[in-house]
Design a protein around this motif. Structure first.
Motif, PDB file in Angstrom:
ATOM      1  N   GLY A 183       0.676  -1.341   0.017  1.00 23.02           N
ATOM      2  CA  GLY A 183       0.090  -0.292  -0.006  1.00 23.02           C
ATOM      3  C   GLY A 183       0.754   1.321   0.099  1.00 23.02           C
ATOM      4  O   GLY A 183       0.175   2.533   0.278  1.00 23.02           O
ATOM      5  N   ALA A 184       2.010   1.229  -0.321  1.00 20.71           N
ATOM      6  CA  ALA A 184       2.845   2.325  -0.289  1.00 20.71           C
ATOM      7  C   ALA A 184       2.844   3.250  -1.512  1.00 20.71           C
ATOM      8  O   ALA A 184       2.705   2.481  -2.656  1.00 20.71           O
ATOM      9  CB  ALA A 184       4.344   2.065   0.039  1.00 20.71           C
ATOM     10  N   SER A 185       2.670   4.628  -1.270  1.00 21.32           N
ATOM     11  CA  SER A 185       2.617   5.443  -2.556  1.00 21.32           C
ATOM     12  C   SER A 185       4.002   5.160  -3.537  1.00 21.32           C
ATOM     13  O   SER A 185       4.913   4.843  -2.596  1.00 21.32           O
ATOM     14  CB  SER A 185       2.128   6.839  -2.283  1.00 21.32           C
ATOM     15  OG  SER A 185       3.345   7.280  -1.348  1.00 21.32           O
ATOM     16  N   ARG A 186       3.886   5.769  -4.441  1.00 23.80           N
ATOM     17  CA  ARG A 186       5.203   5.898  -5.403  1.00 23.80           C
ATOM     18  C   ARG A 186       6.012   6.940  -4.493  1.00 23.80           C
ATOM     19  O   ARG A 186       7.552   6.600  -4.826  1.00 23.80           O
ATOM     20  CB  ARG A 186       4.787   6.329  -6.597  1.00 23.80           C
ATOM     21  CG  ARG A 186       4.074   5.428  -7.615  1.00 23.80           C
ATOM     22  CD  ARG A 186       3.907   5.886  -8.989  1.00 23.80           C
ATOM     23  NE  ARG A 186       5.264   6.095  -9.669  1.00 23.80           N
ATOM     24  CZ  ARG A 186       5.656   4.806 -10.427  1.00 23.80           C
ATOM     25  NH1 ARG A 186       5.106   3.789 -10.544  1.00 23.80           N
ATOM     26  NH2 ARG A 186       7.011   5.059 -10.926  1.00 23.80           N
ATOM     27  N   LEU A 187       5.721   7.880  -4.210  1.00 23.85           N
ATOM     28  CA  LEU A 187       6.537   8.861  -3.503  1.00 23.85           C
ATOM     29  C   LEU A 187       7.277   8.061  -2.177  1.00 23.85           C
ATOM     30  O   LEU A 187       8.531   8.260  -1.840  1.00 23.85           O
ATOM     31  CB  LEU A 187       5.918  10.145  -3.021  1.00 23.85           C
ATOM     32  CG  LEU A 187       6.868  11.339  -2.433  1.00 23.85           C
ATOM     33  CD1 LEU A 187       7.964  11.597  -3.382  1.00 23.85           C
ATOM     34  CD2 LEU A 187       6.060  12.320  -2.292  1.00 23.85           C
TER      35      LEU A 187
END
Length: 274
Positions: free
Chosen positions: A175-179
Motif C-alpha cells: 500500500g505504499a505510494s510511489r513517493l
C-alpha cells in the motif's frame, strides 16, 4: 621479469605520489614562511615558522575570506543537495519507466556531459537575466543544477539498474505510494551512489571558478576560488597570503572527502559487487 616489475612498481608509485604532493608542499611551506624567504628559498622548509600569512588572510579589512567562504558553503551545499535529490528521482523514473521515449530522453540527457561548461555559460546567463536571477546566489545554484544534473542521473541510473524491482513491488503491494516507496525503500539502497555523487559534485562545485565569476559579478559577492583570484594584486602579490588563502580554500572540501571516503569507495565498487 616479475622481480623487475616488483621493483619498478613501488618506485613508480612513490614518484607519482611525490609529483602530486609537490604542489601541496609548495603551498603549505610557503604559507608558513615570511614573504622575503619565499622568494629567496621557494623550495626550502620554513625556518622559523610564522603565522603572519594566516593572520593576514583572517584579518583582511574587507573580510574577503569569510564572505567568500560563506558564499561557497551556501552554493555548494544547496547545489549538491538539489542535484542529489533531483538526479536520484529522475534516474529512478527513467530506469523503471517502460515508455519508449525514456531511452532517447536518457541519451539526450547524458549528451550534456560532453558539453564544456564554458560553452553554455552565455545562454545560461541570458536565461538567468531573463528570470531576474543574474548576480544572485540562487542563480549560481540553478546554473550548477542545470549543468551537473546529467552526471548525477548517469551515476544513479547505473546503480538503480542493480537494485531488484521486487522490493519496490512488495512495497506497492503493502500500500505504499510511489513517493513513499522511493524515499523509504529505494533511496536508502542508493546511499553508496549518493555518497559518490555528493563527493564528485561537491568538489566540482566548490572548485568552480568561471561560473561564480561571471554569474555573481564583481558587486554580488565572491566564492573562495574567485577570492584567490581577487587576492592577487594588480602590480604586486604577497605570495605568503596567496598560499594561505589557497590552502584555506581547499581545506573544507578535503575534510568533506575524508568524511565520506568509506561511502565513496563503497559507491564505486557496489555495482560490480552486486
Amino acid at each position: 621479469m616479475t622481480s623487475g616489475f616488483q621493483v619498478v612498481r613501488p618506485v613508480f608509485a612513490v614518484a607519482l605520489t611525490a609529483l602530486f604532493f609537490f604542489p601541496i608542499y609548495i603551498v603549505v611551506t610557503g604559507m608558513l614562511k615570511p614573504a622575503d624567504e619565499i622568494q629567496s628559498s621557494p623550495l626550502g622548509l620554513p625556518a622559523p615558522l610564522t603565522g603572519e600569512n594566516l593572520g593576514a588572510v583572517f584579518g583582511r579589512e574587507d573580510g574577503l575570506f569569510w564572505s567568500s567562504l560563506l558564499n561557497s558553503v551556501q552554493i555548494t551545499v544547496l547545489s549538491v543537495l538539489l542535484l542529489t535529490l533531483c538526479s536520484a528521482m529522475l534516474a529512478h523514473y527513467l530506469v523503471r519507466s517502460k515508455a519508449r521515449w525514456t531511452k532517447p530522453a536518457m541519451l539526450m540527457l547524458l549528451s550534456g556531459l560532453m558539453i564544456p561548461p564554458a560553452v553554455i555559460l552565455q545562454p545560461v546567463t541570458q536565461v538567468l537575466d531573463a528570470v531576474g536571477l543574474m548576480n544572485t546566489l540562487p542563480g549560481v545554484v540553478l546554473g550548477n543544477v542545470a549543468y551537473y544534473l546529467p552526471f548525477g542521473v548517469f551515476v544513479f541510473a547505473g546503480f538503480i539498474g542493480t537494485v531488484p524491482v521486487d522490493i519496490e513491488e512488495a512495497a506497492g503491494i503493502d500500500g505504499a505510494s510511489r513517493l513513499r516507496m522511493f524515499w523509504q525503500v529505494v533511496f536508502p539502497t542508493l546511499r553508496p551512489a549518493a555518497a559518490s555523487v555528493m563527493i564528485f559534485l561537491g568538489v566540482w562545485v566548490w572548485n568552480d571558478f568561471l561560473s561564480p565569476l561571471v554569474i555573481l559579478g564583481p558587486e554580488s559577492g565572491t566564492t573562495v576560488t574567485v577570492g584567490v583570484y581577487r587576492s592577487v594584486g594588480e602590480y604586486s602579490t604577497n605570495f605568503g597570503t596567496l598560499y594561505a588563502f589557497s590552502f584555506l580554500a581547499s581545506l573544507p572540501v578535503l575534510l568533506f572527502f575524508v568524511a565520506l571516503q568509506k561511502q565513496f569507495v563503497a559507491g564505486l565498487t557496489a555495482g560490480s559487487v552486486k
